[in-house]
Scaffold this motif. Structure first.
Motif, PDB file in Angstrom:
ATOM      1  N   ALA A  16       0.835  -1.213   0.000  1.00 21.52           N
ATOM      2  CA  ALA A  16       0.000   0.000   0.000  1.00 21.52           C
ATOM      3  C   ALA A  16       0.865   1.257   0.000  1.00 21.52           C
ATOM      4  O   ALA A  16       1.992   1.240   0.491  1.00 21.52           O
ATOM      5  CB  ALA A  16      -0.881   0.008   1.247  1.00 21.52           C
ATOM      6  N   PRO A  17       0.322   2.340  -0.528  1.00 15.46           N
ATOM      7  CA  PRO A  17       1.019   3.621  -0.323  1.00 15.46           C
ATOM      8  C   PRO A  17       0.861   4.055   1.133  1.00 15.46           C
ATOM      9  O   PRO A  17      -0.247   4.053   1.666  1.00 15.46           O
ATOM     10  CB  PRO A  17       0.267   4.586  -1.252  1.00 15.46           C
ATOM     11  CG  PRO A  17      -1.031   3.941  -1.581  1.00 15.46           C
ATOM     12  CD  PRO A  17      -0.921   2.475  -1.295  1.00 15.46           C
ATOM     13  N   ILE A  18       1.958   4.365   1.780  1.00 16.16           N
ATOM     14  CA  ILE A  18       1.930   4.895   3.155  1.00 16.16           C
ATOM     15  C   ILE A  18       2.813   6.136   3.127  1.00 16.16           C
ATOM     16  O   ILE A  18       4.050   6.026   3.144  1.00 16.16           O
ATOM     17  CB  ILE A  18       2.500   3.887   4.174  1.00 16.16           C
ATOM     18  CG1 ILE A  18       1.684   2.591   4.214  1.00 16.16           C
ATOM     19  CG2 ILE A  18       2.613   4.519   5.549  1.00 16.16           C
ATOM     20  CD1 ILE A  18       0.604   2.529   5.250  1.00 16.16           C
ATOM     21  N   MET A  71       1.831   4.577  -9.524  1.00 20.63           N
ATOM     22  CA  MET A  71       1.947   5.941  -8.986  1.00 20.63           C
ATOM     23  C   MET A  71       0.543   6.397  -8.608  1.00 20.63           C
ATOM     24  O   MET A  71      -0.389   6.268  -9.396  1.00 20.63           O
ATOM     25  CB  MET A  71       2.571   6.885 -10.011  1.00 20.63           C
ATOM     26  CG  MET A  71       4.056   6.626 -10.201  1.00 20.63           C
ATOM     27  SD  MET A  71       4.881   8.005 -11.013  1.00 20.63           S
ATOM     28  CE  MET A  71       6.398   7.197 -11.532  1.00 20.63           C
ATOM     29  N   GLN A  72       0.438   6.907  -7.390  1.00 24.54           N
ATOM     30  CA  GLN A  72      -0.885   7.320  -6.922  1.00 24.54           C
ATOM     31  C   GLN A  72      -1.004   8.845  -6.971  1.00 24.54           C
ATOM     32  O   GLN A  72      -0.130   9.559  -6.453  1.00 24.54           O
ATOM     33  CB  GLN A  72      -1.130   6.847  -5.494  1.00 24.54           C
ATOM     34  CG  GLN A  72      -2.575   7.060  -5.102  1.00 24.54           C
ATOM     35  CD  GLN A  72      -2.841   6.840  -3.635  1.00 24.54           C
ATOM     36  OE1 GLN A  72      -2.273   7.518  -2.791  1.00 24.54           O
ATOM     37  NE2 GLN A  72      -3.723   5.899  -3.335  1.00 24.54           N
ATOM     38  N   LEU A  73      -2.081   9.313  -7.572  1.00 21.82           N
ATOM     39  CA  LEU A  73      -2.297  10.750  -7.718  1.00 21.82           C
ATOM     40  C   LEU A  73      -3.501  11.170  -6.880  1.00 21.82           C
ATOM     41  O   LEU A  73      -4.424  10.387  -6.677  1.00 21.82           O
ATOM     42  CB  LEU A  73      -2.595  11.092  -9.179  1.00 21.82           C
ATOM     43  CG  LEU A  73      -1.640  10.509 -10.228  1.00 21.82           C
ATOM     44  CD1 LEU A  73      -2.097  10.902 -11.622  1.00 21.82           C
ATOM     45  CD2 LEU A  73      -0.216  10.987  -9.973  1.00 21.82           C
ATOM     46  N   ALA A 146      -8.479   2.733  -8.814  1.00 18.33           N
ATOM     47  CA  ALA A 146      -8.921   3.679  -7.774  1.00 18.33           C
ATOM     48  C   ALA A 146      -8.796   3.013  -6.416  1.00 18.33           C
ATOM     49  O   ALA A 146      -9.043   1.813  -6.277  1.00 18.33           O
ATOM     50  CB  ALA A 146     -10.368   4.077  -8.022  1.00 18.33           C
ATOM     51  N   LYS A 147      -8.382   3.807  -5.434  1.00 13.65           N
ATOM     52  CA  LYS A 147      -8.304   3.286  -4.061  1.00 13.65           C
ATOM     53  C   LYS A 147      -9.240   4.109  -3.198  1.00 13.65           C
ATOM     54  O   LYS A 147      -9.094   5.326  -3.097  1.00 13.65           O
ATOM     55  CB  LYS A 147      -6.865   3.387  -3.544  1.00 13.65           C
ATOM     56  CG  LYS A 147      -6.677   2.881  -2.122  1.00 13.65           C
ATOM     57  CD  LYS A 147      -5.208   2.701  -1.796  1.00 13.65           C
ATOM     58  CE  LYS A 147      -4.965   2.209  -0.384  1.00 13.65           C
ATOM     59  NZ  LYS A 147      -5.159   3.254   0.633  1.00 13.65           N
ATOM     60  N   MET A 148     -10.224   3.431  -2.623  1.00 16.13           N
ATOM     61  CA  MET A 148     -11.284   4.146  -1.899  1.00 16.13           C
ATOM     62  C   MET A 148     -11.524   3.539  -0.519  1.00 16.13           C
ATOM     63  O   MET A 148     -11.044   2.455  -0.207  1.00 16.13           O
ATOM     64  CB  MET A 148     -12.585   4.068  -2.708  1.00 16.13           C
ATOM     65  CG  MET A 148     -13.098   2.653  -2.910  1.00 16.13           C
ATOM     66  SD  MET A 148     -14.635   2.573  -3.854  1.00 16.13           S
ATOM     67  CE  MET A 148     -14.111   3.041  -5.490  1.00 16.13           C
ATOM     68  N   GLY A 208      -8.679  -6.080  -1.571  1.00 17.93           N
ATOM     69  CA  GLY A 208      -9.119  -5.806  -0.200  1.00 17.93           C
ATOM     70  C   GLY A 208      -7.974  -5.230   0.612  1.00 17.93           C
ATOM     71  O   GLY A 208      -6.810  -5.596   0.428  1.00 17.93           O
ATOM     72  N   ASN A 209      -8.319  -4.324   1.531  1.00 15.99           N
ATOM     73  CA  ASN A 209      -7.281  -3.658   2.328  1.00 15.99           C
ATOM     74  C   ASN A 209      -7.816  -3.272   3.702  1.00 15.99           C
ATOM     75  O   ASN A 209      -8.985  -2.932   3.841  1.00 15.99           O
ATOM     76  CB  ASN A 209      -6.789  -2.407   1.559  1.00 15.99           C
ATOM     77  CG  ASN A 209      -5.922  -1.486   2.395  1.00 15.99           C
ATOM     78  OD1 ASN A 209      -6.267  -0.328   2.635  1.00 15.99           O
ATOM     79  ND2 ASN A 209      -4.792  -1.971   2.847  1.00 15.99           N
ATOM     80  N   GLY A 210      -6.923  -3.356   4.679  1.00 15.43           N
ATOM     81  CA  GLY A 210      -7.250  -2.908   6.028  1.00 15.43           C
ATOM     82  C   GLY A 210      -6.974  -3.966   7.067  1.00 15.43           C
ATOM     83  O   GLY A 210      -7.599  -5.026   7.067  1.00 15.43           O
ATOM     84  N   ASP A 211      -5.980  -3.692   7.938  1.00 20.29           N
ATOM     85  CA  ASP A 211      -5.685  -4.539   9.100  1.00 20.29           C
ATOM     86  C   ASP A 211      -5.135  -5.913   8.750  1.00 20.29           C
ATOM     87  O   ASP A 211      -5.247  -6.848   9.556  1.00 20.29           O
ATOM     88  CB  ASP A 211      -6.939  -4.712   9.987  1.00 20.29           C
ATOM     89  CG  ASP A 211      -7.468  -3.390  10.510  1.00 20.29           C
ATOM     90  OD1 ASP A 211      -6.765  -2.371  10.372  1.00 20.29           O
ATOM     91  OD2 ASP A 211      -8.589  -3.379  11.045  1.00 20.29           O
ATOM     92  N   VAL A 212      -4.544  -6.072   7.587  1.00 17.11           N
ATOM     93  CA  VAL A 212      -3.910  -7.352   7.249  1.00 17.11           C
ATOM     94  C   VAL A 212      -2.483  -7.309   7.788  1.00 17.11           C
ATOM     95  O   VAL A 212      -1.636  -6.579   7.280  1.00 17.11           O
ATOM     96  CB  VAL A 212      -3.917  -7.594   5.724  1.00 17.11           C
ATOM     97  CG1 VAL A 212      -3.110  -8.843   5.368  1.00 17.11           C
ATOM     98  CG2 VAL A 212      -5.345  -7.718   5.224  1.00 17.11           C
ATOM     99  N   GLY A 233      -0.492  -2.442   4.200  1.00 18.18           N
ATOM    100  CA  GLY A 233       0.203  -1.202   4.524  1.00 18.18           C
ATOM    101  C   GLY A 233       1.009  -1.319   5.795  1.00 18.18           C
ATOM    102  O   GLY A 233       2.185  -1.706   5.783  1.00 18.18           O
ATOM    103  N   ARG A 234       0.363  -1.014   6.939  1.00 15.30           N
ATOM    104  CA  ARG A 234       1.119  -0.948   8.191  1.00 15.30           C
ATOM    105  C   ARG A 234       1.772  -2.274   8.561  1.00 15.30           C
ATOM    106  O   ARG A 234       2.848  -2.289   9.166  1.00 15.30           O
ATOM    107  CB  ARG A 234       0.193  -0.449   9.313  1.00 15.30           C
ATOM    108  CG  ARG A 234      -0.163   1.022   9.155  1.00 15.30           C
ATOM    109  CD  ARG A 234      -1.349   1.407   9.998  1.00 15.30           C
ATOM    110  NE  ARG A 234      -2.561   0.694   9.597  1.00 15.30           N
ATOM    111  CZ  ARG A 234      -3.716   0.749  10.229  1.00 15.30           C
ATOM    112  NH1 ARG A 234      -3.811   1.490  11.313  1.00 15.30           N
ATOM    113  NH2 ARG A 234      -4.758   0.066   9.789  1.00 15.30           N
ATOM    114  N   GLY A 235       1.130  -3.374   8.172  1.00 16.58           N
ATOM    115  CA  GLY A 235       1.737  -4.691   8.437  1.00 16.58           C
ATOM    116  C   GLY A 235       3.108  -4.800   7.801  1.00 16.58           C
ATOM    117  O   GLY A 235       4.034  -5.403   8.371  1.00 16.58           O
TER     118      GLY A 235
END
Ligand SMILES: Cc1cc2nc3c(=O)[nH]c(=O)nc-3n(C[C@H](O)[C@H](O)[C@H](O)COP(=O)(O)O)c2cc1C
Length: 366
Positions: A16-18, A71-73, A146-148, A208-212, A233-235
């Motif tokens: 993930a982008p962090i 690249m995320q804009l 898209a990342k939402m 899917g994303n979040g808390d993995v 991401g944070r993982g």
């Protein structure tokens, strides 16, 4: 396997982008560890891109070891996002991602991010302009994603409907961080809700994303939601080897082994060296001072190491701290994570250890 438009990924696991962490050095670190299908830059401001500000050029850096590069804009309908997307393609992006999830005031109050979830019609038109521009420019070679989040708040769970509209105008995949904007990072990610997006867009991949944070979470989020990709991401900040472990789980049914402490220290050393390679000694030191507490979370009682890194005034001091710690754990690591440059460093002395003692220490750190 995960395919985003024409881009076939070797793994369905994405970094993930962090912002502030996933710079080129860290992205390459994760890729070297294995299991990463694609990795993204931090969010890039479309106007700053076109002005080629020093900071944005720095954030947008990529190279042949950082592929495929996303690249995320971010921006809104008044911003030059289509032009910025073309710039990104010309500077190495193999995937263009539009940020529709950032909850931070600086972004979401005026320029975009999660704000785009509040007006799905406008957002879809904006996305169409970006898709059309990139498709024309690349002959369809570079997909736009898209990342939402799920929506601004639980009363406005727009992710399924927005994803459908975006798929209809040519968005190649959507990533869903399964929280609402108002949550920021509180509570837990609702992996079931990602399934509603999967149902809405059976024709494109949903990531899917979040808390993995564990290999088993990857299979669980996929089973619960039906998503075909997982973004971490944070993982990854604390365990950059998580992608390799999780990919092994997906391939074989058993998670790859947790590296022993010595191998983890090798990764930290490699991070320091990569940061120096890309950003010089001073920034490498600053980055490691910030990052060491993430690594420390999986290493047990390493407070003295963390403190010494934080107090180090030079790159060499920080490296010496890590090498000294590493010297204690030379003999019992998994060869799979051997990082040749660090491992062959002649400065690393070899110290014999009692195997049981080491095993216990490592287990107590989990
Ligand atoms: C410090 C920080 C910076 C972030 N920066 C970005 C960003 O630049 N772009 C983005 O789409 N998401 C960003 N995110 C959100 C993450 O990409 C991810 O969606 C979120 O952290 C949930 O996934 P995780 O639980 O695996 O970390 C950021 C998150 C954090 C904690």
């Amino acid at each position: 396997m995960l395919r985003i438009g024409p881009v076939q990924l070797d793994s369905p696991l994405l970094l993930a982008p962090i912002a502030g962490h996933t710079d080129i050095a860290f992205r390459i670190l994760c890729r070297e560890q294995g299991g990463v299908g694609a990795a993204y830059t931090d969010l890039l401001n479309s106007r700053a891109i076109l002005k080629e500000t020093e900071r944005t050029l720095d954030l947008a850096r990529t190279n042949e070891f950082d592929q495929p590069a996303g690249m995320q804009l971010y921006g809104n309908s008044d911003d030059p996002l289509p032009e910025a997307a073309i710039w990104a393609v010309d500077h190495g992006a193999k995937i263009i991602d539009i940020n529709m999830g950032c909850p931070v005031d600086k972004v979401a109050k005026k320029s975009g991010g999660s704000l785009l979830l509040r007006d799905c019609g406008n957002t879809t038109m904006l996305a169409k302009r970006i898709v059309d521009a990139v498709t024309r420019h690349t002959n369809g070679r570079v997909p736009v994603t898209a990342k939402m989040r799920l929506g601004w708040d639980p009363e406005h769970k727009v992710a399924p409907i927005l994803a459908r509209a975006l798929a209809d105008i040519g968005i190649a995949a959507v990533t869903v961080h399964a929280r609402y904007t108002v949550q920021f990072f509180s509570g837990s990610a609702d992996w079931n809700a990602i399934g509603e997006v999967v149902e809405a867009v059976p024709d494109i991949p949903v990531i899917g994303n979040g808390d993995v944070t564990l290999p088993e979470h990857v299979t669980k989020i996929m089973q619960m939601s039906g998503c075909t990709g997982v973004m971490i991401g944070r993982g990854a900040l604390r365990t950059p080897w998580l992608f390799r472990q999780a990919k092994t789980l997906l391939d074989t049914g058993t998670a790859g082994p947790e590296p022993l402490l010595g191998a983890k220290l090798d990764v930290v050393l490699r991070h320091l060296d990569l940061s120096k390679e890309y950003d010089g000694e001073e920034r490498a030191l600053t980055r490691m001072r910030q990052h060491i507490s993430w690594y420390g979370k999986t290493m047990g009682h390493v407070k003295p190491i963390k403190e010494s890194i934080r107090l180090a005034t030079t790159f060499d001091d920080a490296k010496a701290v890590l090498l000294a710690a590493r010297a204690e754990f030379t003999d019992f690591d998994f060869p799979a994570v051997a990082l040749s440059r660090t491992r062959h460093d002649p400065h690393i002395p070899t110290v014999q250890h009692d195997f049981l003692d080491l095993t216990c220490r490592n287990q107590s750190s989990e």
